[in-house]
Design a protein around this motif. Structure first.
Motif, PDB file in Angstrom:
ATOM      1  N   LEU A  31       0.857  -1.181   0.000  1.00 43.53           N
ATOM      2  CA  LEU A  31       0.000   0.000   0.000  1.00 43.53           C
ATOM      3  C   LEU A  31       0.897   1.235   0.000  1.00 43.53           C
ATOM      4  O   LEU A  31       1.849   1.330   0.787  1.00 43.53           O
TER       5      LEU A  31
ATOM      6  N   HIS B 182      -7.209  -5.314   5.238  1.00 40.26           N
ATOM      7  CA  HIS B 182      -7.135  -3.894   4.931  1.00 40.26           C
ATOM      8  C   HIS B 182      -8.223  -3.106   5.661  1.00 40.26           C
ATOM      9  O   HIS B 182      -7.965  -2.023   6.202  1.00 40.26           O
TER      10      HIS B 182
ATOM     11  N   ILE C   8      -8.431  -1.284  -1.512  1.00 42.69           N
ATOM     12  CA  ILE C   8      -7.778  -0.192  -0.802  1.00 42.69           C
ATOM     13  C   ILE C   8      -8.598   0.187   0.429  1.00 42.69           C
ATOM     14  O   ILE C   8      -9.784   0.482   0.331  1.00 42.69           O
TER      15      ILE C   8
END
Length: 450
Positions: A78, A195, A400
């Protein structure tokens, strides 16, 4: 590529079914559960060691025979912009590890079989590589080299938890967070949950309690596949694949197997926004999904490559068909063999409808772990080739997380720089793998080859 490393494991089948329902492709009786049984998975009784789940067996066995291989090590990155509070980030990672047992589990061997030994949560997880003292033009190169070393470093599953995290600090307001996991305890659905939970913990949020933990599932899954349940599922798959060749005869430029098994690569292309929009209109007319279109297009291409009109394509599914599994980290993914038949008079619309029908049929029987089916259909596969399935197709979701927004002191996560995306090669278990992912209105196709 970074997402390629997780590509065969990424999508949860319930998301697909929800999309099918939205498009009117399937309709669910509100009085019935999506899952085969309403009985909840029970918590384990006692504190003794739990067995591995059947989905972990093959991965564990491979690692036993190839202890230095990174084949099942998965790295993903990330890009983090903003002033990252490393103490806060480390504390967030500790909370994620506390929540998800597979991230702190060893797999030692006792009485001839491996078992899960869940450790107490650690005090710290994060390792930091501060690269700010290097000349600016060397920072990215050094970060990539260190991340490559991290990916290649094997896991000793008997004595090491399958989870490592490094933050590469490239400037005061930029860095890459690289997580390396072993697939025996982590899949694509796990990536989404990891995440999400990391972003929530970093932002100071609180978790909803988990109904069960992975050792509960493993013990339940180990016992469920016996007697009539296994026989009924095998009956469906035998019928679905009856007469289908269990090998796809793809042309090659060298012999299969041997020392070249990890000589893989990836080719990526976008459809373009106009073509992607035309595809969306076609799918709306045909009441189909992008995954079904990928399956149809891949089937047509494989026919052209091989000349075969009947073959099998694998598709990964999340394996989380019960609500208590949705938020867990662990190895749940399953690979379903989708039969593809290409008649002489086929058009793309007809292939799309065939893909639609085949997808709906196999999704209703997605729980049976592939190793059971392999043992029943192809117990002695050709040397150097994956049994039953040699090619794979899948559609990936966005991955994400939200790190609390871009307010004062906020950290904004995004896709990693292209060099990090290109870093994480996946030593293919399959000969060809096609993955679709949406980005900025386009549909990106990644073709991974061995």
């Amino acid at each position: 590529a970074e997402q390629q490393a997780m590509k065969a494991r990424a999508i949860d089948v319930n998301n697909r079914i929800a999309l099918l329902e939205e498009r009117g492709v399937v309709r669910r009786d509100p009085g019935r559960s999506r899952t085969p049984s309403r009985e909840a998975i029970p918590r384990r009784k006692g504190e003794g060691p739990a067995p591995l789940s059947p989905r972990q067996d093959r991965i564990w066995l491979f690692q036993e025979f190839e202890p230095t291989s990174p084949a099942y090590a998965v790295s993903f990155a990330l890009r983090l912009e903003g002033v990252v509070d490393l103490t806060r980030l480390d504390a967030a990672l500790v909370e994620v590890v506390r929540r998800h047992a597979p991230l702190r589990t060893l797999l030692p061997v006792g009485t001839g079989a491996p078992f899960q030994q869940v450790l107490d949560p650690p005090d710290s997880v994060l390792r930091v590589e501060d690269l700010r003292s290097l000349p600016e033009h060397q920072i990215q190169t050094r970060a990539i080299a260190l991340a490559e070393e991290e990916w290649q470093r094997p896991f000793d599953l008997k004595s090491e938890v399958p989870f490592r995290v490094v933050f590469f600090r490239q400037s005061d307001t930029l860095g890459h967070l690289v997580t390396t996991v072993h697939h025996v305890g982590f899949d694509g659905g796990s990536l989404m949950n990891y995440h999400r939970d990391l972003g929530l913990a970093y932002a100071g949020g609180t978790f909803e309690p988990l109904r069960i933990e992975y050792p509960d599932f493993a013990e339940w899954d180990r016992h469920r596949w016996s007697g009539p349940t296994l026989d009924e599922e095998l009956d469906f798959w035998r019928s679905h694949l009856e007469g289908a060749p269990l090998e796809l005869d793809l042309p090659t430029d060298r012999g299969r197997g041997g020392d070249e098994i990890y000589s893989s690569g990836v080719v990526s292309r976008g459809l373009g926004s106009e073509t992607a929009e035309s595809l969306r209109k076609l799918l709306s007319d045909e009441k189909a999904t992008k995954f079904m279109a990928l399956g149809a297009a891949f089937g047509a291409a494989l026919f052209r490559f091989s000349g075969q009109r009947d073959f099998v394509v694998g598709t990964p599914v999340g394996g989380r068909t019960r609500p208590e599994l949705q938020g867990l980290v662990g190895m749940f993914v399953n690979l379903l063999p989708l039969r593809v038949q290409v008649p002489a008079e086929a058009t793309f619309r007809s292939l799309l409808q065939t893909s639609r029908a085949g997808t709906l049929a196999i999704m209703a029987h997605q729980d049976l772990p592939l190793p059971f089916l392999v043992q029943a259909l192809d117990p002695n596969p050709a040397h150097g080739r994956s049994p039953v399935v040699q090619v794979v197709v899948n559609l990936l979701p966005p991955l994400i997380p939200d790190f609390g927004g871009g307010g004062a002191g906020g950290v904004v996560p995004s896709e990693p720089d292209p060099e990090f995306l290109a870093l994480h090669r996946d030593p293919n278990s399959f000969e060809l793998e096609l993955y679709g992912r949406e980005k900025d209105g386009d549909l990106i196709l990644d073709l991974s080859y061995d």
